[in-house]
Design an enzyme around this catalytic site. Sequence first.
Site, PDB file in Angstrom:
ATOM      1  N   GLU A 224       0.812  -1.219   0.000  1.00  0.00           N
ATOM      2  CA  GLU A 224       0.000   0.000   0.000  1.00  0.00           C
ATOM      3  C   GLU A 224       0.852   1.279   0.000  1.00  0.00           C
ATOM      4  OE1 GLU A 224      -4.026  -1.659   2.192  1.00  0.00           O
ATOM      5  OE2 GLU A 224      -2.473  -0.753   3.447  1.00  0.00           O
TER       6      GLU A 224
ATOM      7  N   TRP B 286      -1.699 -11.541   1.067  1.00  0.00           N
ATOM      8  CA  TRP B 286      -2.836 -11.050   1.843  1.00  0.00           C
ATOM      9  C   TRP B 286      -4.039 -10.677   0.983  1.00  0.00           C
ATOM     10  CZ3 TRP B 286      -5.018  -6.044   1.849  1.00  0.00           C
ATOM     11  CH2 TRP B 286      -4.330  -5.071   1.110  1.00  0.00           C
TER      12      TRP B 286
ATOM     13  N   PHE C 124      -8.672 -11.475  10.914  1.00  0.00           N
ATOM     14  CA  PHE C 124      -9.494 -11.643  12.100  1.00  0.00           C
ATOM     15  C   PHE C 124     -10.057 -10.324  12.637  1.00  0.00           C
ATOM     16  CE2 PHE C 124      -7.706 -16.029  13.649  1.00  0.00           C
ATOM     17  CZ  PHE C 124      -8.141 -16.590  12.463  1.00  0.00           C
TER      18      PHE C 124
ATOM     19  N   TRP D  72      -5.620  -6.671  12.614  1.00  0.00           N
ATOM     20  CA  TRP D  72      -5.398  -5.235  12.518  1.00  0.00           C
ATOM     21  C   TRP D  72      -6.264  -4.544  13.561  1.00  0.00           C
ATOM     22  CZ3 TRP D  72      -1.261  -4.327   9.831  1.00  0.00           C
ATOM     23  CH2 TRP D  72      -0.919  -5.152   8.764  1.00  0.00           C
TER      24      TRP D  72
ATOM     25  N   GLU E 244      -7.366  -1.105  13.998  1.00  0.00           N
ATOM     26  CA  GLU E 244      -7.993   0.203  13.869  1.00  0.00           C
ATOM     27  C   GLU E 244      -9.174   0.361  14.825  1.00  0.00           C
ATOM     28  OE1 GLU E 244      -6.412  -0.514   9.598  1.00  0.00           O
ATOM     29  OE2 GLU E 244      -7.141  -1.698  11.292  1.00  0.00           O
TER      30      GLU E 244
END
Length: 544
Positions: free
Chosen positions: A336, A402, A428, A477, A479
């Site tokens: 990214e 991924w 997950f 992750w 966030e």
Amino acid sequence: MKKISFVSIVVLCIILLGGCASEPNQEVNIIPQPQQVTVADGGFYLSPKTVINVVKGADDLQPACTFMSTLVEKSFGKALTVANGETKKNAINIFVDPSMKADAYDLTVEKNAVNMKGGSSKAVFYAMQSLRQMMPVGVEKGEKMDRIRIQNVQIQDEPRLGYRGTMLDVCRHFFTVDEVKTFIDMLALHKLSVFHWHLTDDQGWRIEIKKYPELTQIGSQRKQTVIGKNTGKYDGTPYGPYFFTQEEIKEVIQYAADRYITIIPEIELPGHALAALATYPELGCTGGPYEVCQMWGVFPEVFCPGNEKTFEFWEGVLDEVAELFPGEIIHIGGDECPRDAWKKCKKCQARMKQEKMKDEGELQNYTVHRIEAYLKEKGKRILGWDEILEGDVSKTAIVMSWRGKTGGIKGAKRGNEVVMVPNDYAYFDYYQSKDVDKEPFSIGGFVDVAKVYSLNPTEGLTAEEGKKIIGVQANLWAEYITTFSHAQYMLLPRMAALAEVAWTPQEAREYSNFLNRAKLLTQRYEALGYNFAKHILQESKSNE
């Protein structure tokens, strides 16, 4: 008072002994499912007098013995004694046999002893995790017991894949040393072998680098955090400074090593750079100003690979990371990374002209190659997200697939080793129920336990190509995961499904059988105080 005859006593003893002999066999329910399990009549009684007896050891066996001796300490009121000697009765006899495969073990439970044989100390530890799951769950919370019955059994076992991992993101939201240790305990219970530690990103720099102390003075904190999914509203609360000192990292590394788990640190480059750029704006193409990111997503502000000082910075950081982490692999990100800034950057364009590059994609490839060469001199290999395949990445780089399985298949076919982490099976942070209104707020998506379990990491490859798939991993992750209790909820019991995908041969896996064992494993989660999602408890058993 009537006298009791000798004959009556003998008859009574026979009845009692007969009752003991007819004690029913217990089911052996282990996750991940071992390759061969043969149940025999009877059981072994573990007691405070049982000895952990090392018949043939290894230099790194002590942590495994310590784990086993202390597992029952609260229940028995004392740890089991660890000794060295010939095979004994009323003992857990341990043999390290280097002639076996390194991760393979044999576990035999008989009336008079438990015998463990493994190709390494790590394999012995895996045998201990199997033995642990054959004990009552009360052991996990220290219920008082005089003895523990363990079913007689013969197990021959080894993992399908050597790399069995889970990633924990501590950048978007931070987790403490104690919470990270609990996460490692969760990995150990499931016989996972790798902890991928995501340590740097746009929203926070979480590792102390002594050469660059400002990284944790500035980069480890953000002014505030967006509420929800980039709503434009913010909580107005400073977040941080949160980071791990090098001493804390050494402590965590040792804790993982004592559970035979390798830690792979991730230092993101050349994208996901805002926490670093806020600290050292001269490392970006525009010179800033930059700030530690308060939102989620992918941002155009990335490192400037046209600037030689950027490589000096990366090398200085990686020098300390390579020194800290004893494992062979360092994850360098590579995902990214928007290249718009490079198109406008005089330094980047000058680098491209000097190196005769056609486009900015080649500039990223140059970056990856150069960092790989630098780390190779330090005895390290690089692991990167599947975007690294967009350039002519070297065959020694490991690809982490991924964006579905496509990158992994491409990498394996071109000869790279691959870790499969397809987002549609192994992310997950995705919802695990379609009834999202009853779930903790998440990034979106849907990956339930059955979906995780359905992953075949070598699908689409020939048998020879499939050998390049060295492992599978789940990613968490963070966030929208603000507490460790929430993290546990997202990990469990999906971690159990991932563990079996990674360990048990494809042809030996069957979901309904797994489901029955997973439901029982949740009782162990509860005894350990782990928070876990309970959706599978509502699914029908295979024998109903």
